[in-house]
Design a protein around this motif. Sequence first.
Motif, mmCIF file in Angstrom:
data_model
loop_
_atom_site.group_PDB
_atom_site.id
_atom_site.type_symbol
_atom_site.label_atom_id
_atom_site.label_comp_id
_atom_site.label_asym_id
_atom_site.label_seq_id
_atom_site.Cartn_x
_atom_site.Cartn_y
_atom_site.Cartn_z
ATOM 1 N N ASP A 144 -8.103 -24.912 8.009
ATOM 2 C CA ASP A 144 -8.066 -25.243 6.580
ATOM 3 C C ASP A 144 -8.127 -23.944 5.783
ATOM 4 N N VAL A 145 -7.858 -24.055 4.478
ATOM 5 C CA VAL A 145 -7.742 -22.864 3.640
ATOM 6 C C VAL A 145 -9.022 -22.029 3.654
ATOM 7 N N ALA A 146 -10.180 -22.676 3.549
ATOM 8 C CA ALA A 146 -11.443 -21.936 3.514
ATOM 9 C C ALA A 146 -11.675 -21.175 4.815
ATOM 10 N N THR A 147 -11.414 -21.843 5.934
ATOM 11 C CA THR A 147 -11.600 -21.182 7.231
ATOM 12 C C THR A 147 -10.612 -20.027 7.402
ATOM 13 N N ALA A 148 -9.354 -20.265 7.015
ATOM 14 C CA ALA A 148 -8.339 -19.214 7.122
ATOM 15 C C ALA A 148 -8.709 -18.013 6.253
ATOM 16 N N TRP A 149 -9.290 -18.294 5.086
ATOM 17 C CA TRP A 149 -9.699 -17.214 4.187
ATOM 18 C C TRP A 149 -10.804 -16.378 4.827
ATOM 19 N N GLU A 150 -11.781 -17.031 5.423
ATOM 20 C CA GLU A 150 -12.870 -16.317 6.087
ATOM 21 C C GLU A 150 -12.350 -15.499 7.265
ATOM 22 N N GLN A 151 -11.417 -16.072 8.013
ATOM 23 C CA GLN A 151 -10.839 -15.333 9.136
ATOM 24 C C GLN A 151 -10.100 -14.092 8.654
ATOM 25 N N ALA A 152 -9.348 -14.256 7.571
ATOM 26 C CA ALA A 152 -8.605 -13.115 7.021
ATOM 27 C C ALA A 152 -9.571 -12.033 6.550
ATOM 28 N N LYS A 153 -10.671 -12.439 5.908
ATOM 29 C CA LYS A 153 -11.661 -11.465 5.434
ATOM 30 C C LYS A 153 -12.316 -10.734 6.601
ATOM 31 N N ASP A 154 -12.659 -11.479 7.655
ATOM 32 C CA ASP A 154 -13.281 -10.859 8.832
ATOM 33 C C ASP A 154 -12.328 -9.877 9.514
ATOM 34 N N LEU A 155 -11.049 -10.266 9.606
ATOM 35 C CA LEU A 155 -10.068 -9.385 10.237
ATOM 36 C C LEU A 155 -9.886 -8.094 9.442
ATOM 37 N N LYS A 156 -9.839 -8.214 8.116
ATOM 38 C CA LYS A 156 -9.677 -7.022 7.280
ATOM 39 C C LYS A 156 -10.900 -6.106 7.403
ATOM 40 N N THR A 157 -12.094 -6.703 7.386
ATOM 41 C CA THR A 157 -13.308 -5.906 7.517
ATOM 42 C C THR A 157 -13.327 -5.154 8.846
ATOM 43 N N ALA A 158 -12.990 -5.864 9.926
ATOM 44 C CA ALA A 158 -12.965 -5.231 11.247
ATOM 45 C C ALA A 158 -11.932 -4.099 11.295
ATOM 46 N N GLU A 159 -10.783 -4.336 10.678
ATOM 47 C CA GLU A 159 -9.727 -3.322 10.669
ATOM 48 C C GLU A 159 -10.156 -2.077 9.910
ATOM 49 N N GLU A 160 -10.872 -2.270 8.782
ATOM 50 C CA GLU A 160 -11.336 -1.134 7.987
ATOM 51 C C GLU A 160 -12.372 -0.318 8.752
ATOM 52 N N TYR A 161 -13.276 -0.992 9.455
ATOM 53 C CA TYR A 161 -14.295 -0.263 10.217
ATOM 54 C C TYR A 161 -13.682 0.462 11.420
ATOM 55 N N ARG A 162 -12.637 -0.116 11.996
ATOM 56 C CA ARG A 162 -11.938 0.595 13.080
ATOM 57 C C ARG A 162 -11.282 1.866 12.541
ATOM 58 N N LEU A 163 -10.724 1.760 11.331
ATOM 59 C CA LEU A 163 -10.110 2.928 10.704
ATOM 60 C C LEU A 163 -11.158 4.007 10.438
ATOM 61 N N LEU A 164 -12.337 3.597 9.959
ATOM 62 C CA LEU A 164 -13.406 4.561 9.719
ATOM 63 C C LEU A 164 -13.855 5.206 11.023
ATOM 64 N N TYR A 165 -13.916 4.438 12.087
ATOM 65 C CA TYR A 165 -14.284 4.985 13.401
ATOM 66 C C TYR A 165 -13.285 6.051 13.834
ATOM 67 N N VAL A 166 -12.001 5.762 13.645
ATOM 68 C CA VAL A 166 -10.968 6.748 13.978
ATOM 69 C C VAL A 166 -11.198 8.027 13.181
ATOM 70 N N ALA A 167 -11.492 7.872 11.875
ATOM 71 C CA ALA A 167 -11.718 9.044 11.021
ATOM 72 C C ALA A 167 -12.930 9.848 11.496
ATOM 73 N N MET A 168 -14.010 9.155 11.837
ATOM 74 C CA MET A 168 -15.231 9.839 12.278
ATOM 75 C C MET A 168 -15.013 10.612 13.573
ATOM 76 N N THR A 169 -14.204 10.070 14.453
ATOM 77 C CA THR A 169 -13.990 10.704 15.757
ATOM 78 C C THR A 169 -12.932 11.797 15.724
ATOM 79 N N ARG A 170 -12.451 12.159 14.533
ATOM 80 C CA ARG A 170 -11.526 13.288 14.430
ATOM 81 C C ARG A 170 -12.281 14.619 14.463
ATOM 82 N N ALA A 171 -13.611 14.566 14.287
ATOM 83 C CA ALA A 171 -14.409 15.793 14.229
ATOM 84 C C ALA A 171 -14.812 16.252 15.626
#
Length: 362
Positions: A289-316
């Motif tokens: 349903d729309v509410a569940t899909a919205w939560e899934q999309a939010k969780d996926l975006k959050t996880a993707e952003e933290y993975r990006l930050l991890y990549v940035a941190m490990t460049r040092a």
Amino acid sequence: ELIVQKIVNIIEDDPQGNFAILLRENKQGEFRSNVFNNPQLYNIKIPESFKTKIRIYDASQQARNSKIPAEILSLLQFLDRPHSPDYLKLALKVLGDRNLIPNLDYNKIAIHPEEFLYPGPLDPPQSKEIRQCRYFCCQLLQARLELPPYQLISFLALSLQYEKTELATADKLAERIGQKTSGNHSMGTILDVLNDIVSSEKFEPVDIDDEETSKESPYTREGQLTLITMHKAKGLDWDYVFIPFLQESAIPGSLRVLSQTKFLGELTLSEVARAQIRAASHGQELIPDVATAWEQAKDLKTAEEYRLLYVAMTRAKRFLWMSASRFSPYSWHKPENQQEQKACPVFIALKQQFPQHFLDKF
């Protein structure tokens, strides 16, 4: 200032080290580059020794240069059909993005091009800001009457106040168009060729390097400070890495959806499609349903952003600096408009794990 002072101190001990400031978006790189080049405009003190001891390479400048064909196309389309509301709006946006005209509601201005460009005695008086926009546009139209079409690209590059690498990119673009329109330099032919170049996205901007060409990556040279986005930093590493502007609004950010992009409830078409794909790949017959899909999309975006930050941190390789200011721009398109913001939640976990490495300074 803290980052600059830290870099100056490190250079004293390691003059051959390489440095990077990793950013979430190109606009942050443009802002940081402006600060380094014009610190007095931001009331920031940068030691004279800073620029003499380290070379600054703005990788995000390449991304801005790659937009030059689209900018030139927008202005040429306006010069070809100045009474088109769409072309006028695009031209105003280009001029506004380059900070050459005031930031206004260009949609409203472009509704009646004739009234904007050639106001009559019975038309409402224009504000000072709108008159500035009109004056700039009329200057461009005057050049259209006085210059042959094949010279307009160089003129527009100067009018947009391009920097050295941008001017070189514009010259390369003009040369490419000249080769393809040999014998027919009409405005229509130039627009057709330029449209193909923009659509194909195969035009490479010029990168002027005052040093001798080196086989090493231009991003990781010794004695250089590179301004680069986190995405572009993947696969690279530096001795010393700085990650500023780590507000919660940047990472993980919010799942804000513009009204014009909504497709199903609060979801965009791409999010609905991803929900269907996920449901099919997990053997689910019905999409959530729309509410569940919205939560899934939010969780996926959050996880993707933290993975990006991890990549940035490990460049040092040797040193990592992460920071967030209490006050930060709401939008990097207008960095002067600042407001109080929360720091990225990752700082809470890092402070618990490494309390001795934190510096609170507001």
